[in-house]
Design a protein around this motif. Structure first.
Motif, PDB file in Angstrom:
ATOM      1  N   LYS A 154      -3.486  35.820 -18.030  1.00  0.00           N
ATOM      2  CA  LYS A 154      -4.545  35.764 -18.636  1.00  0.00           C
ATOM      3  C   LYS A 154      -5.826  35.855 -17.878  1.00  0.00           C
ATOM      4  O   LYS A 154      -7.056  35.429 -18.451  1.00  0.00           O
ATOM      5  CB  LYS A 154      -4.598  34.198 -19.459  1.00  0.00           C
ATOM      6  N   GLU A 193      -8.963  37.081 -19.849  1.00  0.00           N
ATOM      7  CA  GLU A 193      -9.555  36.265 -20.568  1.00  0.00           C
ATOM      8  C   GLU A 193     -10.271  35.271 -20.036  1.00  0.00           C
ATOM      9  O   GLU A 193     -10.728  34.340 -20.782  1.00  0.00           O
ATOM     10  CB  GLU A 193      -8.427  35.862 -21.609  1.00  0.00           C
ATOM     11  N   TRP A 197      -9.581  32.260 -18.610  1.00  0.00           N
ATOM     12  CA  TRP A 197      -9.179  30.976 -19.118  1.00  0.00           C
ATOM     13  C   TRP A 197      -9.747  29.902 -18.331  1.00  0.00           C
ATOM     14  O   TRP A 197      -9.904  29.975 -17.139  1.00  0.00           O
ATOM     15  CB  TRP A 197      -7.531  30.684 -19.433  1.00  0.00           C
ATOM     16  N   TYR A 223      -4.658  27.272 -16.497  1.00  0.00           N
ATOM     17  CA  TYR A 223      -3.768  28.367 -17.107  1.00  0.00           C
ATOM     18  C   TYR A 223      -2.426  27.676 -16.761  1.00  0.00           C
ATOM     19  O   TYR A 223      -2.072  26.734 -16.131  1.00  0.00           O
ATOM     20  CB  TYR A 223      -3.694  29.270 -15.687  1.00  0.00           C
ATOM     21  N   LYS A 225      -5.073  28.620 -27.887  1.00  0.00           N
ATOM     22  CA  LYS A 225      -4.885  29.826 -27.489  1.00  0.00           C
ATOM     23  C   LYS A 225      -3.642  30.435 -28.161  1.00  0.00           C
ATOM     24  O   LYS A 225      -3.094  31.655 -27.793  1.00  0.00           O
ATOM     25  CB  LYS A 225      -4.751  29.869 -25.979  1.00  0.00           C
TER      26      LYS A 225
END
Ligand SMILES: [Zn+2]
Length: 434
Positions: free
Chosen positions: A120, A123, A125, A128, A170
């Protein structure tokens, strides 16, 4: 970031430097700094060159050249900060789980396994999961949690809530594995004592839905029965029949096993606890991490057998409860009778009544067996006595056993012709006169 690729291998600079004593540290830092300046250190993710920074303020770390930082390394840093609170076992356990799942990826084309921060990174985040799992489009956040008790419970509870919510937003389902030193189960009292954090880590899996179904069936079969209460569980309040599971990791070096606990969470208040549906059981890592529609996390046969046992236990508890209620009612009746007697009758009459009651109480006999004893002349004086009182009370029910009073009396007459024992004869004569 604390890692770089150096001479074909990952170098963790924090770990490396900590091996040296204070006087050697600076020399080693200098050595690695020079190597980095000569382009010997590259980013493990984007393979761009890195510099070693070791200022007074900043901890020692690798950095990309100005303005060239890559997403993967940023994600790595975020994840690294997030896992700082964990103990050493965390990364060992995480790696073992990762390797096991990664092995399954090879044989399951619809399965994808990756470290959370790698998967990810693009993206960006905020948190995680340790491991990201995608099974045919269904996504899971697998996280290992250690040191549950060390930091103030409240702080970690918030962290867990935040992460659970974040992953859910998510589109990921959370799976948590808890370090086993937190485990406090007491199956004797059917209770699992929990930290508030553990309370928040209980997840819902496929097997939990099967347990829900069983509980629903049981409450339909025994309406009005409170199942935890039947087992003597001391509930803090109303409990919804919503089965959850907690997974603990036991590690001994590289060898890890899991155990699964199924429970119904009690009210969300301190002290946190849950009703233990089963005694936990252990699974080895490959058994626990088999991926079908989701990570299996259970031994199907064990679960089936646990549910069967549980249903039988409920049945038994209901019977016990019934018997206890009947006994209490009977005790109350006896107490009432005694009270009436004491108030209205002199003691000599009371004794006579008690004797009569004792006889009446003993008349729950197997009539067929007794008649057969009569035929074979093997009746004892006490049995003859019981037979008389039984017939006196139940003569109307003889038909239910394929008998009649006339027939019984015929056998009584037959026995009177053969038995000379006066104690038996007295009662047989009484029967004849019924
Ligand atoms: Zn990079």
């Amino acid at each position: 970031m604390d890692v770089a690729l150096y001479e074909g291998k990952t170098l963790n600079i924090t770990a490396e430097i900590s091996r040296y004593n204070d006087s050697e540290k600076n020399r080693m830092i200098d050595k690695y700094r020079k190597a980095a300046e000569k382009k010997a250190m590259v980013c493990p993710f984007c393979h761009e060159e890195l510099r070693l920074r070791a200022g007074e303020i900043n901890e020692i770390h690798f950095a990309h050249l100005k303005g060239k930082s890559c997403q993967q390394s940023e994600a790595y840093d975020t994840y690294h900060n997030q896992t700082k609170r964990e103990n050493k076992k965390h990364s060992v356990i995480k790696e073992i789980i990762y390797n096991e799942l990664k092995g399954q990826e090879l044989i399951r084309p619809d399965l994808k396994v990756e470290y959370g921060f790698k998967e990810k990174a693009e993206e960006k985040w905020k948190n995680y999961p340790d491991i990201y799992l995608n099974k045919n489009g269904r996504e899971f956040a697998v996280s290992v949690i250690t040191n549950v008790h060390e930091i103030g419970d409240e702080k970690i509870v918030k962290t867990i809530h935040k992460r659970n919510k974040y992953f859910k937003d998510k589109g990921l389902e959370s799976i948590w594995f808890i370090e086993d030193r937190e485990l406090a189960d007491d199956y004797g009292h059917r209770v699992l004592h929990l930290w508030e954090a553990e309370y928040s880590l209980a997840i819902k899996t496929e097997e939990d839905y099967k347990w829900d179904k069983l509980l629903k069936e049981m409450s339909e079969e025994f309406p009005g029965q409170n199942i935890p209460h039947l087992f003597g569980y001391r509930a803090q309040g109303t409990m919804k029949p919503d089965v959850r599971s907690l997974y603990y990791v036991h590690s001994m070096g590289d060898d890890i096993t899991f155990s699964v606990y199924r429970l119904i969470l009690d009210q969300m208040k301190s002290p946190f606890r849950g009703f233990a549906l089963t005694e936990g059981y252990r699974m080895n890592i490959s058994q626990a991490l088999i991926v079908r529609d989701e990570i299996l996390l259970s031994d199907k046969e064990q679960e089936e057998s646990n549910r069967r046992d549980f249903a039988n236990q409920v049945l038994l508890q209901v019977e016990v409860l019934k018997a206890e209620t009947a006994l209490r009612r009977r005790e109350n009746e006896v107490k009432y009778d005694q009270k009436v007697r004491e108030e209205y009758f002199p003691s000599s009459v009371q004794e006579a009544l008690a004797e009569a009651t004792a006889v009446y109480e003993a008349v729950d006999i197997d009539i067929v067996e007794y008649v057969s004893k009569l035929k074979y002349l093997s009746l004892s004086p006490n049995e003859a006595n019981s037979l008389f009182y039984y017939l006196k009370q139940h003569k109307g029910e003889l038909e239910d056993y394929g008998l009649s009073l006339t027939e019984v009396k015929r056998w009584v007459r037959y026995a009177l012709g053969k038995i000379s024992e006066p104690k038996i004869r007295t009662w047989l004569v009484e029967i004849e006169e019924l």
